[in-house]
Design a protein around this motif. Structure first.
Motif, PDB file in Angstrom:
ATOM      1  N   ILE A  35      44.363  43.062  37.274  1.00  0.00           N
ATOM      2  CA  ILE A  35      44.018  41.722  37.758  1.00  0.00           C
ATOM      3  C   ILE A  35      42.553  41.649  38.180  1.00  0.00           C
ATOM      4  CG2 ILE A  35      44.652  42.117  40.174  1.00  0.00           C
ATOM      5  CD1 ILE A  35      45.826  39.283  40.202  1.00  0.00           C
ATOM      6  N   TRP A  36      41.947  42.814  38.448  1.00  0.00           N
ATOM      7  CA  TRP A  36      40.565  42.863  38.915  1.00  0.00           C
ATOM      8  C   TRP A  36      39.554  43.060  37.791  1.00  0.00           C
ATOM      9  CZ3 TRP A  36      39.640  41.392  43.712  1.00  0.00           C
ATOM     10  CH2 TRP A  36      40.658  41.499  44.657  1.00  0.00           C
ATOM     11  N   ASP A  37      40.009  43.120  36.543  1.00  0.00           N
ATOM     12  CA  ASP A  37      39.103  43.484  35.448  1.00  0.00           C
ATOM     13  C   ASP A  37      37.877  42.574  35.361  1.00  0.00           C
ATOM     14  OD1 ASP A  37      40.726  45.569  34.758  1.00  0.00           O
ATOM     15  OD2 ASP A  37      41.550  44.641  32.943  1.00  0.00           O
ATOM     16  N   ASP A  38      38.071  41.270  35.478  1.00  0.00           N
ATOM     17  CA  ASP A  38      36.940  40.343  35.353  1.00  0.00           C
ATOM     18  C   ASP A  38      35.987  40.461  36.549  1.00  0.00           C
ATOM     19  OD1 ASP A  38      37.891  39.431  32.930  1.00  0.00           O
ATOM     20  OD2 ASP A  38      38.841  37.629  33.770  1.00  0.00           O
ATOM     21  N   VAL A  39      36.540  40.744  37.716  1.00  0.00           N
ATOM     22  CA  VAL A  39      35.700  40.920  38.904  1.00  0.00           C
ATOM     23  C   VAL A  39      34.867  42.191  38.757  1.00  0.00           C
ATOM     24  CG1 VAL A  39      35.704  41.314  41.404  1.00  0.00           C
ATOM     25  CG2 VAL A  39      37.300  39.660  40.386  1.00  0.00           C
ATOM     26  N   VAL A  40      35.497  43.262  38.289  1.00  0.00           N
ATOM     27  CA  VAL A  40      34.782  44.528  38.093  1.00  0.00           C
ATOM     28  C   VAL A  40      33.657  44.350  37.080  1.00  0.00           C
ATOM     29  CG1 VAL A  40      34.996  46.900  37.243  1.00  0.00           C
ATOM     30  CG2 VAL A  40      36.767  45.938  38.741  1.00  0.00           C
TER      31      VAL A  40
END
Length: 283
Positions: A35-40
């Motif tokens: 779920i954090w891929d785009d934030v990372v």
């Protein structure tokens, strides 16, 4: 994907690598670290981002010790992860699931330099709204959790108001939801873990105590709340920020609970500023 053996069993995690400030990014029930891929991606190579997939229903392997799959137990797993990877001066980032607040309140938290609480469970809102309470209710009735997970295959359920339709304004891609929901749908051991976790919801008295103990965390805390959130009351964002001596609230427009899905670039910008200007400076 690398794995890590903890007291309860083996978990998956992603690690962007690098020598920059460390963020450990935590997800909610029936979701995974992806779920954090785009934030990372938006944070870029200046930060080391670690996103474990906790045993909250989307984990690929059942835990070996289901007795440790509780709110407190999973918070303790996060502490184990910090120790096992020898992480220091970490910024702990929560979204949706708020149980890692037990780690802030009760420790061991000497490896945690700061925290970002992003539209997460707080105060008496454990579990949040109808989606969270539905999982707890299903866990109490034999066969109902299995049936619930079968419903997660359907498009109407995934976007239904009051259910997943209130989790994010932007639809989560079907391929991602398929990945999230398949483990609990197909594996009785994963459903057993999810049931154990859902039935471990702290009592009201425990939650009141947790809230009071959070005041003991003296590091900087960024509270990010979605103005339009239908599951995490807006006033909880204000109250959480006020709990901490070094707390600060940022409100985000055009988002529901899953800010990493709805506003990944805006969230990454806030996290980057927070870690650089408040957590790192305060070391």
């Amino acid at each position: 994907m690398p794995t890590l053996r903890l007291s309860a069993g083996e978990i998956d995690y992603s690690d962007s690598g690098g020598g920059g400030p460390v963020l450990v990014l935590l997800h909610g029930v029936t979701m995974d670290g992806g779920i954090w891929d785009d934030v990372v991606a938006a944070l870029g190579p200046g930060f080391r981002c670690i996103a474990p997939t906790l045993p909250l229903g989307s984990h690929r392997r059942p835990m070996e010790r289901t007795d440790l799959v509780t709110h407190r137990g999973v918070a303790a797993m996060v502490g184990e992860l910090l120790e096992a990877l020898d992480l220091h001066q970490v910024t702990l980032v929560l979204n949706d699931w708020g149980g890692a607040q037990f780690l802030l309140a009760d420790g061991p938290n000497e490896r945690i330099a700061g925290a970002a609480l992003v539209a997460c469970e707080a105060f008496d809102n454990f579990p949040p709204g109808r989606p969270g309470k539905a999982v707890t209710t299903a866990a109490r009735v034999p066969g109902l959790l299995w049936l619930s997970m079968q419903l997660h295959r359907t498009g109407w359920f995934r976007r239904a108001p009051g259910a997943w339709g209130w989790m994010s304004k932007q639809p989560v891609p079907d391929a991602v939801m398929d990945r999230w929901f398949a483990p609990a749908r197909l594996d009785a051991g994963v459903r057993r873990d999810l049931r154990a976790f859902a039935l471990s919801t702290p009592s009201s008295a425990e939650l009141v105590g947790l809230t009071q103990r959070l005041r003991s965390f003296d590091g900087p805390v960024l509270v990010v709340w979605a103005v339009e959130d239908k599951l995490m009351p807006r006033e909880h964002g204000h109250r959480l920020a006020a709990l901490f001596d070094h707390g600060r609230l940022v409100e985000v427009d055009d988002s529901y609970t899953l800010v990493p899905v709805d506003q990944p670039d805006a969230l990454a910008a806030e996290l980057g500023r927070f870690v650089t200007a408040e957590v790192t400076v305060g070391r």
